[in-house]
Design a protein around this motif. Sequence first.
Motif, mmCIF file in Angstrom:
data_model
loop_
_atom_site.group_PDB
_atom_site.id
_atom_site.type_symbol
_atom_site.label_atom_id
_atom_site.label_comp_id
_atom_site.label_asym_id
_atom_site.label_seq_id
_atom_site.Cartn_x
_atom_site.Cartn_y
_atom_site.Cartn_z
ATOM 1 N N ARG A 17 50.303 20.114 106.896
ATOM 2 C CA ARG A 17 50.526 21.502 106.168
ATOM 3 C C ARG A 17 50.685 21.589 104.781
ATOM 4 O O ARG A 17 50.235 22.232 103.784
ATOM 5 C CB ARG A 17 51.511 22.516 106.769
ATOM 6 C CG ARG A 17 51.928 23.694 106.130
ATOM 7 C CD ARG A 17 53.141 24.435 106.516
ATOM 8 N NE ARG A 17 54.407 23.847 106.563
ATOM 9 C CZ ARG A 17 55.033 23.652 105.275
ATOM 10 N NH1 ARG A 17 54.663 24.466 104.174
ATOM 11 N NH2 ARG A 17 56.100 23.270 105.052
ATOM 12 N N VAL A 18 51.679 20.436 104.123
ATOM 13 C CA VAL A 18 51.916 20.370 102.766
ATOM 14 C C VAL A 18 50.539 19.713 102.117
ATOM 15 O O VAL A 18 50.389 20.210 100.979
ATOM 16 C CB VAL A 18 53.181 19.299 102.755
ATOM 17 C CG1 VAL A 18 53.393 18.996 101.269
ATOM 18 C CG2 VAL A 18 54.331 19.980 103.107
ATOM 19 N N VAL A 19 49.806 18.892 102.744
ATOM 20 C CA VAL A 19 48.802 18.404 102.062
ATOM 21 C C VAL A 19 47.727 19.483 101.758
ATOM 22 O O VAL A 19 47.188 19.642 100.927
ATOM 23 C CB VAL A 19 47.939 17.374 103.173
ATOM 24 C CG1 VAL A 19 46.573 16.831 102.627
ATOM 25 C CG2 VAL A 19 48.813 15.951 103.134
ATOM 26 N N TYR A 20 47.542 20.563 102.738
ATOM 27 C CA TYR A 20 46.676 21.454 102.566
ATOM 28 C C TYR A 20 47.168 22.596 101.490
ATOM 29 O O TYR A 20 46.401 23.080 100.608
ATOM 30 C CB TYR A 20 46.471 22.122 103.779
ATOM 31 C CG TYR A 20 45.606 21.872 104.912
ATOM 32 C CD1 TYR A 20 44.246 21.489 104.565
ATOM 33 C CD2 TYR A 20 45.974 21.305 105.998
ATOM 34 C CE1 TYR A 20 43.293 20.800 105.324
ATOM 35 C CE2 TYR A 20 45.148 20.741 107.005
ATOM 36 C CZ TYR A 20 43.765 20.471 106.748
ATOM 37 O OH TYR A 20 42.911 20.096 107.522
ATOM 38 N N GLU A 21 48.511 22.581 101.296
ATOM 39 C CA GLU A 21 49.040 23.225 100.178
ATOM 40 C C GLU A 21 48.675 22.553 98.963
ATOM 41 O O GLU A 21 48.406 23.259 97.967
ATOM 42 C CB GLU A 21 50.598 23.310 100.265
ATOM 43 C CG GLU A 21 50.990 24.443 101.550
ATOM 44 C CD GLU A 21 52.589 24.523 101.641
ATOM 45 O OE1 GLU A 21 53.530 23.789 101.088
ATOM 46 O OE2 GLU A 21 52.749 25.187 102.587
ATOM 47 N N ARG B 156 42.596 17.103 93.966
ATOM 48 C CA ARG B 156 41.131 17.520 93.899
ATOM 49 C C ARG B 156 40.559 17.345 95.199
ATOM 50 O O ARG B 156 40.650 16.188 95.817
ATOM 51 C CB ARG B 156 40.474 16.329 92.846
ATOM 52 C CG ARG B 156 38.950 16.811 92.512
ATOM 53 C CD ARG B 156 38.514 15.853 91.501
ATOM 54 N NE ARG B 156 39.346 16.016 90.201
ATOM 55 C CZ ARG B 156 39.268 16.982 89.101
ATOM 56 N NH1 ARG B 156 38.563 17.978 89.480
ATOM 57 N NH2 ARG B 156 39.983 16.860 88.051
ATOM 58 N N ASN B 157 39.805 18.221 95.640
ATOM 59 C CA ASN B 157 39.094 18.242 96.841
ATOM 60 C C ASN B 157 38.005 19.082 96.822
ATOM 61 O O ASN B 157 37.500 19.811 96.140
ATOM 62 C CB ASN B 157 40.046 18.777 98.078
ATOM 63 C CG ASN B 157 40.341 20.201 97.772
ATOM 64 O OD1 ASN B 157 39.810 20.752 98.446
ATOM 65 N ND2 ASN B 157 41.549 20.336 97.077
ATOM 66 N N GLN C 159 45.437 23.473 97.634
ATOM 67 C CA GLN C 159 45.051 24.830 97.067
ATOM 68 C C GLN C 159 45.596 24.986 95.787
ATOM 69 O O GLN C 159 45.145 25.867 94.960
ATOM 70 C CB GLN C 159 46.027 25.933 98.313
ATOM 71 C CG GLN C 159 45.309 25.963 99.314
ATOM 72 C CD GLN C 159 46.169 26.834 100.367
ATOM 73 O OE1 GLN C 159 47.163 27.317 100.010
ATOM 74 N NE2 GLN C 159 45.554 26.867 101.508
ATOM 75 N N ILE C 160 46.180 23.667 95.379
ATOM 76 C CA ILE C 160 46.905 24.005 93.794
ATOM 77 C C ILE C 160 45.731 23.272 92.964
ATOM 78 O O ILE C 160 45.184 22.104 93.567
ATOM 79 C CB ILE C 160 47.999 23.052 93.744
ATOM 80 C CG1 ILE C 160 49.472 23.784 94.488
ATOM 81 C CG2 ILE C 160 48.486 23.245 92.371
ATOM 82 C CD1 ILE C 160 50.351 22.774 94.443
ATOM 83 N N PRO C 161 45.461 24.038 92.083
ATOM 84 C CA PRO C 161 44.383 23.416 91.076
ATOM 85 C C PRO C 161 44.867 22.032 90.471
ATOM 86 O O PRO C 161 46.125 21.668 90.250
ATOM 87 C CB PRO C 161 44.251 24.227 89.917
ATOM 88 C CG PRO C 161 44.817 25.577 90.281
ATOM 89 C CD PRO C 161 45.701 25.267 91.236
ATOM 90 N N PRO C 162 44.016 21.124 90.408
ATOM 91 C CA PRO C 162 44.286 19.775 89.852
ATOM 92 C C PRO C 162 44.869 19.496 88.486
ATOM 93 O O PRO C 162 45.849 19.067 88.398
ATOM 94 C CB PRO C 162 42.868 18.903 89.933
ATOM 95 C CG PRO C 162 42.052 19.642 90.857
ATOM 96 C CD PRO C 162 42.490 21.093 90.819
ATOM 97 N N SER C 163 44.685 20.661 87.659
ATOM 98 C CA SER C 163 45.266 20.944 86.481
ATOM 99 C C SER C 163 46.566 21.169 86.722
ATOM 100 O O SER C 163 47.377 20.942 85.490
ATOM 101 C CB SER C 163 44.580 21.578 85.336
ATOM 102 O OG SER C 163 44.420 23.005 86.187
#
Length: 85
Positions: free
Chosen positions: A33-37, A49-50, A40-44
């Motif tokens: 769940r934390v990985v998916y969160e 990055r995904n 969702q955050i922009p790499p910047s």
Amino acid sequence: MKVNNAHKKIALDTLPHVLTAQNISDFLMISRRVVYELMQIPPSKGGIRNFSIGASRRVIREDFIDWVEAKRIEHELLEGSVKHG
């Protein structure tokens, strides 16, 4: 770089070229769940990055390694400013 996951060790160079959330979860010892969160955050803004394949999210290993290194450097900079500040 190795991480001890209670019952197994995972080396960065043994990760697959294209990572799943589970691969990252196992390596970082955090929930999917934390990985998916983080995905969702922009790499910047500090996210991982995904890219999508259908409904699935994937991460190129080199992008993940870059992200881990950036987080390590960020942590070291913060630790240094706390000690000197």
